[in-house]
Structures are given as C-alpha cells and as structure tokens.
Motif scaffolding. Structure first.
Motif, PDB file in Angstrom:
ATOM      1  N   MET A  93      17.630  -0.012  -1.005  1.00  0.00           N
ATOM      2  CA  MET A  93      17.633  -1.357  -1.552  1.00  0.00           C
ATOM      3  C   MET A  93      19.045  -1.945  -1.677  1.00  0.00           C
ATOM      4  SD  MET A  93      15.461  -1.753  -4.995  1.00  0.00           S
ATOM      5  CE  MET A  93      16.559  -1.141  -6.250  1.00  0.00           C
ATOM      6  N   TRP A  94      20.045  -1.093  -2.013  1.00  0.00           N
ATOM      7  CA  TRP A  94      21.372  -1.624  -2.336  1.00  0.00           C
ATOM      8  C   TRP A  94      22.486  -1.129  -1.403  1.00  0.00           C
ATOM      9  CZ3 TRP A  94      20.245  -0.480  -8.173  1.00  0.00           C
ATOM     10  CH2 TRP A  94      19.559  -1.569  -8.725  1.00  0.00           C
ATOM     11  N   ILE A  95      22.118  -0.356  -0.356  1.00  0.00           N
ATOM     12  CA  ILE A  95      23.173   0.202   0.511  1.00  0.00           C
ATOM     13  C   ILE A  95      24.040  -0.912   1.109  1.00  0.00           C
ATOM     14  CG2 ILE A  95      21.494   0.459   2.451  1.00  0.00           C
ATOM     15  CD1 ILE A  95      24.523   2.718   2.011  1.00  0.00           C
ATOM     16  N   ALA A  96      23.434  -2.044   1.478  1.00  0.00           N
ATOM     17  CA  ALA A  96      24.173  -3.124   2.151  1.00  0.00           C
ATOM     18  C   ALA A  96      25.338  -3.643   1.310  1.00  0.00           C
ATOM     19  CB  ALA A  96      23.218  -4.269   2.470  1.00  0.00           C
ATOM     20  N   TRP A  97      25.230  -3.561  -0.022  1.00  0.00           N
ATOM     21  CA  TRP A  97      26.289  -4.104  -0.895  1.00  0.00           C
ATOM     22  C   TRP A  97      27.222  -3.012  -1.422  1.00  0.00           C
ATOM     23  CZ3 TRP A  97      21.194  -5.811  -1.171  1.00  0.00           C
ATOM     24  CH2 TRP A  97      21.001  -7.154  -0.847  1.00  0.00           C
ATOM     25  N   ASN A  98      27.029  -1.780  -0.992  1.00  0.00           N
ATOM     26  CA  ASN A  98      27.791  -0.687  -1.586  1.00  0.00           C
ATOM     27  C   ASN A  98      28.709   0.069  -0.634  1.00  0.00           C
ATOM     28  OD1 ASN A  98      27.225  -0.298  -4.585  1.00  0.00           O
ATOM     29  ND2 ASN A  98      25.220  -0.787  -3.738  1.00  0.00           N
ATOM     30  N   ILE A  99      28.959  -0.530   0.527  1.00  0.00           N
ATOM     31  CA  ILE A  99      29.919   0.096   1.437  1.00  0.00           C
ATOM     32  C   ILE A  99      31.318  -0.295   0.929  1.00  0.00           C
ATOM     33  CG2 ILE A  99      30.678   0.248   3.866  1.00  0.00           C
ATOM     34  CD1 ILE A  99      27.730   1.118   3.466  1.00  0.00           C
ATOM     35  N   PRO A 100      32.194   0.708   0.696  1.00  0.00           N
ATOM     36  CA  PRO A 100      33.529   0.375   0.174  1.00  0.00           C
ATOM     37  C   PRO A 100      34.307  -0.541   1.130  1.00  0.00           C
ATOM     38  CG  PRO A 100      33.112   2.729   0.033  1.00  0.00           C
ATOM     39  CD  PRO A 100      31.998   2.155   0.839  1.00  0.00           C
TER      40      PRO A 100
ATOM     41  N   PHE B  68       9.224  13.764  -9.235  1.00  0.00           N
ATOM     42  CA  PHE B  68       8.715  13.041  -8.044  1.00  0.00           C
ATOM     43  C   PHE B  68       9.011  11.549  -8.118  1.00  0.00           C
ATOM     44  CE2 PHE B  68       6.246  17.005  -8.315  1.00  0.00           C
ATOM     45  CZ  PHE B  68       6.637  17.557  -7.113  1.00  0.00           C
ATOM     46  N   PRO B  69       8.634  10.831  -9.225  1.00  0.00           N
ATOM     47  CA  PRO B  69       9.034   9.417  -9.282  1.00  0.00           C
ATOM     48  C   PRO B  69      10.548   9.232  -9.301  1.00  0.00           C
ATOM     49  CG  PRO B  69       7.945  10.088 -11.331  1.00  0.00           C
ATOM     50  CD  PRO B  69       7.765  11.199 -10.355  1.00  0.00           C
ATOM     51  N   PHE B  70      11.276  10.207  -9.868  1.00  0.00           N
ATOM     52  CA  PHE B  70      12.740  10.100  -9.881  1.00  0.00           C
ATOM     53  C   PHE B  70      13.276  10.123  -8.439  1.00  0.00           C
ATOM     54  CE2 PHE B  70      16.855  12.293  -9.674  1.00  0.00           C
ATOM     55  CZ  PHE B  70      17.632  11.409 -10.398  1.00  0.00           C
ATOM     56  N   THR B  71      12.775  11.056  -7.652  1.00  0.00           N
ATOM     57  CA  THR B  71      13.240  11.160  -6.261  1.00  0.00           C
ATOM     58  C   THR B  71      12.897   9.889  -5.487  1.00  0.00           C
ATOM     59  OG1 THR B  71      12.803  13.518  -6.407  1.00  0.00           O
ATOM     60  CG2 THR B  71      13.186  12.649  -4.204  1.00  0.00           C
ATOM     61  N   LEU B  72      11.693   9.375  -5.709  1.00  0.00           N
ATOM     62  CA  LEU B  72      11.293   8.127  -5.052  1.00  0.00           C
ATOM     63  C   LEU B  72      12.265   7.008  -5.447  1.00  0.00           C
ATOM     64  CD1 LEU B  72       9.131   6.516  -3.418  1.00  0.00           C
ATOM     65  CD2 LEU B  72       7.991   6.078  -5.602  1.00  0.00           C
TER      66      LEU B  72
ATOM     67  N   LEU C  15      14.637   4.720  -3.037  1.00  0.00           N
ATOM     68  CA  LEU C  15      14.533   3.253  -3.033  1.00  0.00           C
ATOM     69  C   LEU C  15      15.867   2.593  -3.387  1.00  0.00           C
ATOM     70  CD1 LEU C  15      11.000   2.717  -4.632  1.00  0.00           C
ATOM     71  CD2 LEU C  15      11.665   2.389  -2.242  1.00  0.00           C
ATOM     72  N   ILE C  16      16.573   3.176  -4.361  1.00  0.00           N
ATOM     73  CA  ILE C  16      17.895   2.631  -4.731  1.00  0.00           C
ATOM     74  C   ILE C  16      18.831   2.698  -3.527  1.00  0.00           C
ATOM     75  CG2 ILE C  16      19.994   3.211  -6.063  1.00  0.00           C
ATOM     76  CD1 ILE C  16      18.156   3.694  -8.474  1.00  0.00           C
TER      77      ILE C  16
ATOM     78  N   VAL D 273      24.674   8.091  -8.124  1.00  0.00           N
ATOM     79  CA  VAL D 273      23.211   8.181  -8.223  1.00  0.00           C
ATOM     80  C   VAL D 273      22.618   8.687  -6.906  1.00  0.00           C
ATOM     81  CG1 VAL D 273      21.085   6.824  -8.477  1.00  0.00           C
ATOM     82  CG2 VAL D 273      23.007   6.437 -10.027  1.00  0.00           C
ATOM     83  N   VAL D 274      23.103   8.122  -5.785  1.00  0.00           N
ATOM     84  CA  VAL D 274      22.516   8.496  -4.496  1.00  0.00           C
ATOM     85  C   VAL D 274      22.859   9.958  -4.146  1.00  0.00           C
ATOM     86  CG1 VAL D 274      22.643   8.042  -2.011  1.00  0.00           C
ATOM     87  CG2 VAL D 274      22.389   6.143  -3.619  1.00  0.00           C
ATOM     88  N   LEU D 275      24.148  10.304  -4.238  1.00  0.00           N
ATOM     89  CA  LEU D 275      24.546  11.663  -3.844  1.00  0.00           C
ATOM     90  C   LEU D 275      24.184  12.696  -4.917  1.00  0.00           C
ATOM     91  CD1 LEU D 275      28.021  10.872  -2.224  1.00  0.00           C
ATOM     92  CD2 LEU D 275      25.812  11.160  -1.083  1.00  0.00           C
ATOM     93  N   GLY D 276      24.439  12.347  -6.181  1.00  0.00           N
ATOM     94  CA  GLY D 276      24.087  13.258  -7.283  1.00  0.00           C
ATOM     95  C   GLY D 276      22.577  13.432  -7.362  1.00  0.00           C
ATOM     96  N   GLY D 277      21.857  12.302  -7.262  1.00  0.00           N
ATOM     97  CA  GLY D 277      20.387  12.362  -7.301  1.00  0.00           C
ATOM     98  C   GLY D 277      19.852  13.175  -6.128  1.00  0.00           C
TER      99      GLY D 277
END
Ligand code: HEM
Length: 339
Positions: free
Chosen positions: A195-202, A183-187, A191-192, A238-242
């Motif tokens: 929090m960081w999508i704006a800097w991770n668009i190729p 549960f905390p892992f999914t949260l 959040l990741i 992390v996002v897709l694998g998680g």
C-alpha cells in the motif's frame, strides 16, 4: 580341538567377569561414605561426570520422535542461558531505555505544536482502507507484543505476583492469542508493504530532512513528501521487522518442518531479539503519533489533517496535491480527498 576351544572360551569369559567385578567395585564404593552410610549426592556426581565426559544426556526412548531422547546437550544449555539471561537484558535495555528517552524528551521538548495554529481546513491523508489496515496490524501487534513479552519476562515478573495457577491459565490463553493473531498481523504487514511502498523509497529530500533534525528534534520544518524520513524508517522497520518476526515465528510455530534443533534455536533467538527491538521502535512511533505531535493522531483516526499541519510537516506533498487540483475547497470549506 573343540574341547580346547571351549576351555579357552570359558577362561576368557571368567577373565572378563573378573574385570567387570574389579571395575564395578570402586564405583559401587563411591555410593557410600567412609563410615559406610549412603552418599546422597553420589548419583548427581556421576551425572556431572557424564556431562563432562559425554557433553550430553541421551538414551533410548519408545516414542517415535527420537529427538526427545536427548535430555540435555551443550547447545541447549547455551540457548537456555540466552533465553533466561541475555534476551532479558536486551529487552530490558531496549524497552526501558526508549521509555526513559521518551519521558526525557517530553519533559524538555513537550508536544510539538502546529506553529502557525490550526487553519480550520482539513485535507484527507489516509483512506478508510489504509486506516483499517493500520489499526488491524497495530492491534494485532499490541497483543503479540504483550503475549510475547509474557514468554520472555512472565516467569520472573508475573508468576511471583499472581501465582502458578493464574499464570498458567493466562499463559495458555496468551499463547493461543500469539499463535492465531500472527495471521492477521502478517496479512497487515504485507498490505502495508504494498500500500505504501511507492512513498517510502528513500530520496535526497530525506537526507536534508535528517540533517535538519526533522520536524521533531529541531524547531525547523524541513520539506517532505507524503512520508518524511522518520516515517520512512518506521515503514521499513515494520516491513523488515514484521517480515523477520513472521518468518521466524512460523518456523517456531511449525517445529522441525525443514529445521533441526540448531535452526530452531537460531529462529528463536532472531525472533526474540527482533521482536523486543520492534516493541521499542513502536513505542517511539506511538509517542510521536499521540502526545508527541499536535495534529498527528487525527490523520490515522478520522483520516484528515489540518492544512497548516500538512504544510509544516509535508510541504512537498501539499504542493503535489495542489498541482493535482485536489486542494480547491469544495462547498462547505472541506478539502478534497488526497487519494
Ligand atoms: C507472524 C507473526 C508471529 C508469529 C508467527 C509468532 C510466533 C511465535 C512463536 C511460535 C513463539 C514461541 C512461543 C513459545 O516459545 O512457546 C514466539 C515467541 C515470541 N514472540 Fe512471536 N510471533 C509473531 C509475531 C510477534 C511480534 C509482532 C512480537 C512482538 C512485537 C512477538 C514477540 C515475541 C516474543 C517476545 C517471544 C518470546 C521470545 C522468547 O522469549 O524466546 N512475536 N512467537
């Protein structure tokens, strides 16, 4: 008339009985050896014949869940082979393979140093909240990985070492940890993502960065914004694998809510494969964040990086921060937060 019908019924009944006796007699004979001793393997032979003829062993049972009345079925045997053999090979090749590559890489390249040395001035890279989310997700991941690996490899590797009692007790606690820390892992993964999508668009800069071998394979320092192409890959893993392990993990944790046995087997296969590849990818991430690159760990530890490190690995990000006026040194020589 009724007498005639009764006689015909009697004769048919007798005929049926004779047939049953005639068919049953050789079957009974199979239970014994030619010398009339009992053949102990006769029933297993019959079981094998049953498999061949019916493909499954199922019957009637009194518990409400009728799925439990099927003891063996072909897809179950295929799944068992996947779980006991194929998945272990995938995991062993991925995890031992990446470990071997990392050792080789470290021996040939060593730690990537800050080429221009430390400037002594620092720049804030991650806020306290970002670090909290990172470490919460990372520590849950480590426990999920160890307890998950116990399900895949515990029986052949750990059980012979510590014996059945200790293995049972440990596995039970490991299973609780795997369930509850999900549960905390999914949260953390959610959040990741936010929090960081704006800097991770190729973008185009990533293509150039990759062509130059990034900052770690080659010796150049290709320009990058806040996250370079390598870090963006880790982000999406992390996002897709998680996301994939969470979705399939909850299907396994709450069995048969909208799934049947075949769906559960697919969920387990995806969960196992993605999780083991995920562990391999994170070993690479941990390597670069610790012994692989000087000055990287502190970014996630106290939130700051040396300005020379930032210029070498994220020159465009440093320029952005400077344009925002965040680089002007305050009294005491420390840079302003890049938040
Ligand atoms: C939301 C996150 C997760 C949930 C809900 C979850 C749930 C589960 C469940 C219910 C099982 C089956 C346990 C059993 O058969 O008794 C399982 C197995 C497993 N999990 Fe997870 N898990 C999650 C995340 C992870 C992560 C992050 C990893 C690894 C880094 C992982 C690795 C594994 C492995 C290796 C197995 C064993 C696969 C097998 O051998 O069939 N899990 N998980």
């Amino acid at each position: 008339m009724t007498k005639l019908t009764a006689r015909i019924r009697f004769m048919l009944g007798a005929l049926a009985l004779a047939l049953v006796v005639a068919v049953a007699a050789p079957a009974g004979a199979q239970q014994r050896n030619p010398d009339n001793s009992v053949n102990p393997t006769a029933s297993s032979v019959k079981e094998d014949q049953l498999f061949k003829e019916l493909d499954r062993i199922s019957g009637r049972c009194t518990i409400p869940d009728q799925k439990a009345c099927t003891i063996e079925q072909p897809a179950g045997r295929e799944w068992r082979h996947f779980h006991e053999v194929t998945l272990r090979w995938i995991g062993a090749i991925a995890i031992l393979g990446i470990l071997a590559l990392l050792v080789l890489f470290y021996l040939t390249r060593g730690m990537v140093r800050i080429a221009s040395g430390r400037s002594g001035r620092v720049l804030v890279r991650f806020s306290a909240f970002e670090r909290l989310v990172h470490w919460m997700t990372a520590s849950c991941f480590v426990v999920l990985a160890i307890t998950g690996l116990n399900i895949t490899f515990g029986k052949p590797l750990l059980l012979p070492l510590i014996g059945p009692e200790a293995f049972t007790a440990w596995s039970q606690w490991a299973k609780y940890a795997h369930n509850y820390l999900s549960f905390p892992f999914t949260l953390g993964v959610v959040l990741i993502f936010l929090m960081w999508i704006a800097w991770n668009i190729p973008n185009k800069v990533d293509v150039e960065w990759l062509k130059e071998g990034g900052g770690i394979v080659g010796h150049k320092h290709p320009p990058a914004y806040r996250f370079n192409a390598g870090q963006k890959m880790i982000y999406w893993i992390v996002v897709l694998g998680g996301g994939a392990v969470a979705a399939t993990g909850y299907l396994l944790m709450f069995p048969f809510y909208g799934t049947n046995i075949a769906d559960m087997q697919v969920a387990q296969a995806i969960h196992g494969i993605v999780a083991l590849l995920f562990v391999a990818a994170m070993l690479g991430h941990i390597y670069i964040g610790t012994i692989g690159m000087e000055g990287a760990f502190e970014a996630m530890w106290d939130g700051t990086v040396d300005v020379n490190w930032a210029k070498e690995h994220h020159s465009l990000w440093v320029e952005e921060e400077a344009a925002k006026g965040k680089l002007s040194p305050p009294p005491g020589g420390r840079m302003q937060a890049a938040e």
